[in-house]
Write a protein that holds these residues in place. Structure first.
Motif, PDB file in Angstrom:
ATOM      1  N   SER A  42       9.759   4.387 -12.243  1.00 20.91           N
ATOM      2  CA  SER A  42      10.723   3.359 -11.876  1.00 20.91           C
ATOM      3  C   SER A  42       9.970   2.124 -11.403  1.00 20.91           C
ATOM      4  O   SER A  42       8.765   2.182 -11.104  1.00 20.91           O
ATOM      5  CB  SER A  42      11.621   3.857 -10.743  1.00 20.91           C
ATOM      6  N   PHE A  43      10.672   1.024 -11.307  1.00 25.61           N
ATOM      7  CA  PHE A  43      10.054  -0.210 -10.826  1.00 25.61           C
ATOM      8  C   PHE A  43       9.497   0.007  -9.422  1.00 25.61           C
ATOM      9  O   PHE A  43       8.356  -0.346  -9.133  1.00 25.61           O
ATOM     10  CB  PHE A  43      11.077  -1.353 -10.825  1.00 25.61           C
ATOM     11  N   ALA A  44      10.303   0.598  -8.547  1.00 23.40           N
ATOM     12  CA  ALA A  44       9.882   0.817  -7.156  1.00 23.40           C
ATOM     13  C   ALA A  44       8.663   1.732  -7.067  1.00 23.40           C
ATOM     14  O   ALA A  44       7.745   1.478  -6.295  1.00 23.40           O
ATOM     15  CB  ALA A  44      11.033   1.385  -6.334  1.00 23.40           C
ATOM     16  N   ALA A  45       8.645   2.799  -7.865  1.00 23.35           N
ATOM     17  CA  ALA A  45       7.511   3.720  -7.849  1.00 23.35           C
ATOM     18  C   ALA A  45       6.246   3.038  -8.360  1.00 23.35           C
ATOM     19  O   ALA A  45       5.167   3.213  -7.796  1.00 23.35           O
ATOM     20  CB  ALA A  45       7.818   4.964  -8.686  1.00 23.35           C
ATOM     21  N   ALA A  46       6.378   2.234  -9.416  1.00 23.14           N
ATOM     22  CA  ALA A  46       5.214   1.524  -9.955  1.00 23.14           C
ATOM     23  C   ALA A  46       4.678   0.512  -8.949  1.00 23.14           C
ATOM     24  O   ALA A  46       3.465   0.413  -8.753  1.00 23.14           O
ATOM     25  CB  ALA A  46       5.577   0.839 -11.268  1.00 23.14           C
ATOM     26  N   ALA A  47       5.565  -0.221  -8.308  1.00 19.33           N
ATOM     27  CA  ALA A  47       5.135  -1.194  -7.295  1.00 19.33           C
ATOM     28  C   ALA A  47       4.400  -0.489  -6.164  1.00 19.33           C
ATOM     29  O   ALA A  47       3.349  -0.951  -5.703  1.00 19.33           O
ATOM     30  CB  ALA A  47       6.336  -1.968  -6.753  1.00 19.33           C
ATOM     31  N   SER A  48       4.925   0.642  -5.739  1.00 15.48           N
ATOM     32  CA  SER A  48       4.291   1.404  -4.663  1.00 15.48           C
ATOM     33  C   SER A  48       2.902   1.900  -5.068  1.00 15.48           C
ATOM     34  O   SER A  48       1.946   1.786  -4.294  1.00 15.48           O
ATOM     35  CB  SER A  48       5.188   2.587  -4.273  1.00 15.48           C
ATOM     36  N   LEU A  49       2.789   2.446  -6.276  1.00 18.46           N
ATOM     37  CA  LEU A  49       1.488   2.939  -6.739  1.00 18.46           C
ATOM     38  C   LEU A  49       0.483   1.800  -6.913  1.00 18.46           C
ATOM     39  O   LEU A  49      -0.719   1.999  -6.747  1.00 18.46           O
ATOM     40  CB  LEU A  49       1.640   3.704  -8.047  1.00 18.46           C
ATOM     41  N   PHE A  92       4.904  -7.266  -7.183  1.00 15.90           N
ATOM     42  CA  PHE A  92       4.784  -6.522  -8.439  1.00 15.90           C
ATOM     43  C   PHE A  92       5.523  -7.258  -9.552  1.00 15.90           C
ATOM     44  O   PHE A  92       5.002  -7.418 -10.654  1.00 15.90           O
ATOM     45  CB  PHE A  92       5.306  -5.091  -8.273  1.00 15.90           C
ATOM     46  N   ALA A  93       6.731  -7.752  -9.247  1.00 12.19           N
ATOM     47  CA  ALA A  93       7.496  -8.511 -10.247  1.00 12.19           C
ATOM     48  C   ALA A  93       6.738  -9.765 -10.665  1.00 12.19           C
ATOM     49  O   ALA A  93       6.691 -10.098 -11.857  1.00 12.19           O
ATOM     50  CB  ALA A  93       8.874  -8.882  -9.690  1.00 12.19           C
ATOM     51  N   ALA A  94       6.130 -10.449  -9.698  1.00 13.02           N
ATOM     52  CA  ALA A  94       5.370 -11.666 -10.016  1.00 13.02           C
ATOM     53  C   ALA A  94       4.173 -11.361 -10.902  1.00 13.02           C
ATOM     54  O   ALA A  94       3.888 -12.090 -11.861  1.00 13.02           O
ATOM     55  CB  ALA A  94       4.922 -12.352  -8.725  1.00 13.02           C
TER      56      ALA A  94
END
Length: 83
Positions: free
Chosen positions: A36-43, A51-53
């Motif tokens: 997920s987006f949140a999991a990828a940002a966290s990792l 992360f979006a930027a």
């Protein structure tokens, strides 16, 4: 399981910063629909916004919109608007 990275990547990733391997691995797994987006940002050890930027900077888009998710959201909004 220890992760081994090809040493040739060091030269390629060096201009992007110390933690770039984590970002690009997380981004690749996000784009492959494995995280997920949140999991990828966290990792990647980045905030949601950072992360979006970085995704926009390197891939031209910050979020991946799946057709199925968009359709579900439209149905939810329609149901809420017309109970």
């Amino acid at each position: 399981m220890p992760l081994a990275i090809n040493s040739d990547f060091e030269e390629v990733l060096e201009p992007f910063g110390r933690e770039s391997a984590n970002f690009f691995l997380a981004a690749a797994l996000y784009h492959a629909h494995k995280l997920s987006f949140a999991a990828a940002a966290s990792l990647a050890d980045l905030s949601f916004e950072d992360f979006a930027a970085r995704l926009r900077e390197h891939f031209g888009t910050g979020f991946r919109l799946d057709e199925q998710v968009v359709e579900e959201d439209i149905h939810t909004v329609e149901a809420l608007a017309h109970p």
